[in-house]
Motif scaffolding. Structure first.
Motif, PDB file in Angstrom:
ATOM      1  N   PHE A  87      -6.240  -2.504  -2.441  1.00  0.00           N
ATOM      2  CA  PHE A  87      -7.380  -2.743  -2.906  1.00  0.00           C
ATOM      3  C   PHE A  87      -7.365  -3.751  -4.034  1.00  0.00           C
ATOM      4  CE2 PHE A  87      -8.509   0.628  -0.528  1.00  0.00           C
ATOM      5  CZ  PHE A  87      -9.684   0.426   0.212  1.00  0.00           C
ATOM      6  N   GLN A  88      -8.163  -4.686  -4.531  1.00  0.00           N
ATOM      7  CA  GLN A  88      -8.098  -5.562  -5.567  1.00  0.00           C
ATOM      8  C   GLN A  88      -9.253  -5.212  -6.666  1.00  0.00           C
ATOM      9  OE1 GLN A  88      -5.969  -8.319  -5.212  1.00  0.00           O
ATOM     10  NE2 GLN A  88      -5.393  -7.012  -3.484  1.00  0.00           N
ATOM     11  N   GLY A  89      -9.004  -5.851  -7.708  1.00  0.00           N
ATOM     12  CA  GLY A  89      -9.904  -5.940  -9.050  1.00  0.00           C
ATOM     13  C   GLY A  89     -10.172  -4.171  -9.468  1.00  0.00           C
ATOM     14  N   ASN A  90     -11.349  -3.851  -9.812  1.00  0.00           N
ATOM     15  CA  ASN A  90     -11.561  -2.655 -10.256  1.00  0.00           C
ATOM     16  C   ASN A  90     -11.196  -1.510  -9.222  1.00  0.00           C
ATOM     17  OD1 ASN A  90     -12.785  -3.747 -12.378  1.00  0.00           O
ATOM     18  ND2 ASN A  90     -14.759  -3.360 -11.772  1.00  0.00           N
ATOM     19  N   ARG A 113       5.232  12.571  10.214  1.00  0.00           N
ATOM     20  CA  ARG A 113       6.631  12.130   9.384  1.00  0.00           C
ATOM     21  C   ARG A 113       6.478  10.641   8.909  1.00  0.00           C
ATOM     22  NH1 ARG A 113      11.353  13.964  13.894  1.00  0.00           N
ATOM     23  NH2 ARG A 113      10.728  16.149  13.618  1.00  0.00           N
ATOM     24  N   ALA A 114       5.982   9.676   9.681  1.00  0.00           N
ATOM     25  CA  ALA A 114       5.876   8.369   9.068  1.00  0.00           C
ATOM     26  C   ALA A 114       5.073   8.293   8.058  1.00  0.00           C
ATOM     27  CB  ALA A 114       5.251   7.571  10.112  1.00  0.00           C
ATOM     28  N   VAL A 115       3.722   9.275   7.946  1.00  0.00           N
ATOM     29  CA  VAL A 115       2.881   9.289   6.770  1.00  0.00           C
ATOM     30  C   VAL A 115       3.413   9.715   5.594  1.00  0.00           C
ATOM     31  CG1 VAL A 115       0.635  10.188   5.914  1.00  0.00           C
ATOM     32  CG2 VAL A 115       0.750   9.029   8.295  1.00  0.00           C
ATOM     33  N   LYS A 116       4.082  10.832   5.903  1.00  0.00           N
ATOM     34  CA  LYS A 116       4.977  11.536   4.869  1.00  0.00           C
ATOM     35  C   LYS A 116       5.830  10.504   4.063  1.00  0.00           C
ATOM     36  CE  LYS A 116       4.478  16.318   6.158  1.00  0.00           C
ATOM     37  NZ  LYS A 116       5.238  17.522   6.501  1.00  0.00           N
ATOM     38  N   MET A 117       6.678   9.721   4.979  1.00  0.00           N
ATOM     39  CA  MET A 117       7.604   8.961   4.521  1.00  0.00           C
ATOM     40  C   MET A 117       7.030   7.800   3.379  1.00  0.00           C
ATOM     41  SD  MET A 117       9.922   8.630   8.029  1.00  0.00           S
ATOM     42  CE  MET A 117      11.098   7.535   7.426  1.00  0.00           C
ATOM     43  N   VAL A 118       5.876   7.345   3.991  1.00  0.00           N
ATOM     44  CA  VAL A 118       5.072   6.386   3.339  1.00  0.00           C
ATOM     45  C   VAL A 118       4.611   6.880   1.876  1.00  0.00           C
ATOM     46  CG1 VAL A 118       3.109   4.791   3.048  1.00  0.00           C
ATOM     47  CG2 VAL A 118       4.332   4.745   5.274  1.00  0.00           C
ATOM     48  N   ALA A 119       4.083   8.082   2.056  1.00  0.00           N
ATOM     49  CA  ALA A 119       3.675   8.904   0.774  1.00  0.00           C
ATOM     50  C   ALA A 119       4.777   8.984  -0.237  1.00  0.00           C
ATOM     51  CB  ALA A 119       2.834  10.037   1.032  1.00  0.00           C
ATOM     52  N   SER A 120       6.092   9.134   0.331  1.00  0.00           N
ATOM     53  CA  SER A 120       7.277   9.329  -0.513  1.00  0.00           C
ATOM     54  C   SER A 120       7.474   8.102  -1.442  1.00  0.00           C
ATOM     55  CB  SER A 120       8.244  10.030  -0.039  1.00  0.00           C
ATOM     56  OG  SER A 120       8.914   9.128   0.931  1.00  0.00           O
ATOM     57  N   VAL A 121       7.244   7.006  -0.776  1.00  0.00           N
ATOM     58  CA  VAL A 121       7.769   5.536  -1.495  1.00  0.00           C
ATOM     59  C   VAL A 121       6.758   4.720  -1.830  1.00  0.00           C
ATOM     60  CG1 VAL A 121       9.955   5.722  -0.156  1.00  0.00           C
ATOM     61  CG2 VAL A 121       7.788   4.315   0.813  1.00  0.00           C
ATOM     62  N   ILE A 122       5.644   4.898  -1.623  1.00  0.00           N
ATOM     63  CA  ILE A 122       4.573   3.848  -1.832  1.00  0.00           C
ATOM     64  C   ILE A 122       4.151   3.908  -3.538  1.00  0.00           C
ATOM     65  CG2 ILE A 122       2.285   5.051  -1.249  1.00  0.00           C
ATOM     66  CD1 ILE A 122       3.405   1.269  -0.856  1.00  0.00           C
ATOM     67  N   PHE A 123       3.822   5.406  -4.018  1.00  0.00           N
ATOM     68  CA  PHE A 123       3.785   5.266  -5.348  1.00  0.00           C
ATOM     69  C   PHE A 123       4.576   5.063  -6.018  1.00  0.00           C
ATOM     70  CE2 PHE A 123       0.750   8.325  -3.270  1.00  0.00           C
ATOM     71  CZ  PHE A 123      -0.454   7.988  -3.613  1.00  0.00           C
ATOM     72  N   VAL A 124       5.754   4.912  -5.833  1.00  0.00           N
ATOM     73  CA  VAL A 124       6.994   4.434  -6.603  1.00  0.00           C
ATOM     74  C   VAL A 124       6.907   2.792  -6.395  1.00  0.00           C
ATOM     75  CG1 VAL A 124       9.555   4.375  -6.654  1.00  0.00           C
ATOM     76  CG2 VAL A 124       8.398   6.370  -5.934  1.00  0.00           C
ATOM     77  N   GLU A 125       6.937   2.296  -5.231  1.00  0.00           N
ATOM     78  CA  GLU A 125       7.026   0.849  -5.180  1.00  0.00           C
ATOM     79  C   GLU A 125       5.779   0.159  -5.774  1.00  0.00           C
ATOM     80  OE1 GLU A 125       7.737  -0.406  -1.014  1.00  0.00           O
ATOM     81  OE2 GLU A 125       9.108   1.027  -0.748  1.00  0.00           O
ATOM     82  N   TRP A 126       4.610   0.837  -5.631  1.00  0.00           N
ATOM     83  CA  TRP A 126       3.589   0.560  -6.116  1.00  0.00           C
ATOM     84  C   TRP A 126       2.900   1.372  -7.261  1.00  0.00           C
ATOM     85  CZ3 TRP A 126       0.146  -1.323  -1.759  1.00  0.00           C
ATOM     86  CH2 TRP A 126       0.540  -2.666  -0.932  1.00  0.00           C
ATOM     87  N   PRO A 127       3.274   1.344  -8.559  1.00  0.00           N
ATOM     88  CA  PRO A 127       3.165   2.168  -9.500  1.00  0.00           C
ATOM     89  C   PRO A 127       1.755   2.274 -10.202  1.00  0.00           C
ATOM     90  CG  PRO A 127       4.927   0.673 -10.393  1.00  0.00           C
ATOM     91  CD  PRO A 127       4.756   0.485  -9.085  1.00  0.00           C
ATOM     92  N   HIS A 128       1.143   1.205 -10.078  1.00  0.00           N
ATOM     93  CA  HIS A 128      -0.140   1.136 -10.166  1.00  0.00           C
ATOM     94  C   HIS A 128      -1.342   1.773  -9.288  1.00  0.00           C
ATOM     95  CE1 HIS A 128       0.288  -1.975  -7.178  1.00  0.00           C
ATOM     96  NE2 HIS A 128      -1.135  -1.749  -6.863  1.00  0.00           N
ATOM     97  N   LEU A 129      -0.655   2.183  -8.007  1.00  0.00           N
ATOM     98  CA  LEU A 129      -1.536   2.840  -7.058  1.00  0.00           C
ATOM     99  C   LEU A 129      -1.523   4.432  -7.706  1.00  0.00           C
ATOM    100  CD1 LEU A 129      -2.519   1.700  -4.404  1.00  0.00           C
ATOM    101  CD2 LEU A 129      -0.679   3.161  -3.373  1.00  0.00           C
TER     102      LEU A 129
END
Length: 184
Positions: A87-90, A113-129
């Motif tokens: 998402f953008q902005g606010n 499994r795929a959802v868990k894999m994404v959850a394990s990396v996305i918050f690291v790759e995108w720390p603002h998330l």
């Protein structure tokens, strides 16, 4: 392992060799298997694909520029896709998760499994998330089960929230917060 590839350790079943990797035009034939299946596209915002030309346009206009879209692979063969759209902005603290899987692989734990894999990396790759959310049609019970098994919280039903295939639909919203994911 290729750069940007995520691998899950194999287990005993035939469906354990799951990985996520960037999708490209070389995957078009595998993509067509599930993108041409009415059962797969039933709850998706897109209509069932009917030609390779449509698929090539998708690869060029959606896949290539997407900020985070990966192929879900079984033994490196594309059987679905998974994405996080920021998402953008606010609302930049949020991302929306979306996934699709070939119908012959439903009910085998692959999407979870795929959802868990994404959850394990996305918050690291995108720390603002701080929040990953998913919207699921109320009738799509299988997808709701996937998210629950992957640790998402069901927050409620958004009534008459989205027009899907010409009909206004109720959607269930799920979320996972960065603070709820343990990093290994």
């Amino acid at each position: 392992m290729m750069q940007n590839e995520i691998q899950l350790k194999p287990e005993e079943d035939d469906y354990s060799d799951i990985s996520l990797r960037p999708m490209d035009v070389d995957d078009i034939d595998d993509f067509m298997v599930w993108a041409t299946d009415d059962k797969v596209s039933q709850y998706c915002s897109w209509s069932t694909y009917t030609s390779k030309e449509q698929a090539m346009n998708y690869m060029t206009n959606i896949v290539a520029p997407h900020p985070w879209l990966r192929a879900i692979c079984l033994k490196n063969r594309v059987i679905g896709s998974i994405s996080v759209t920021p998402f953008q902005g606010n609302d930049a603290c949020r991302g929306e998760l979306g996934y699709v899987l070939a119908s012959k692989y439903w009910g085998k734990g692959i999407a979870t499994r795929a959802v868990k894999m994404v959850a394990s990396v996305i918050f690291v790759e995108w720390p603002h998330l701080e929040r990953l959310e998913a919207l699921v049609d109320v009738a799509n019970v299988g997808s709701q089960r996937v998210l629950m098994k992957a640790g998402f919280e069901r927050e409620g039903v958004l009534r008459k929230y989205r027009i899907l295939k010409g009909r206004t639909r109720d959607m269930v919203i799920f979320s996972l917060l960065s603070s709820e994911v343990t990093q290994s």
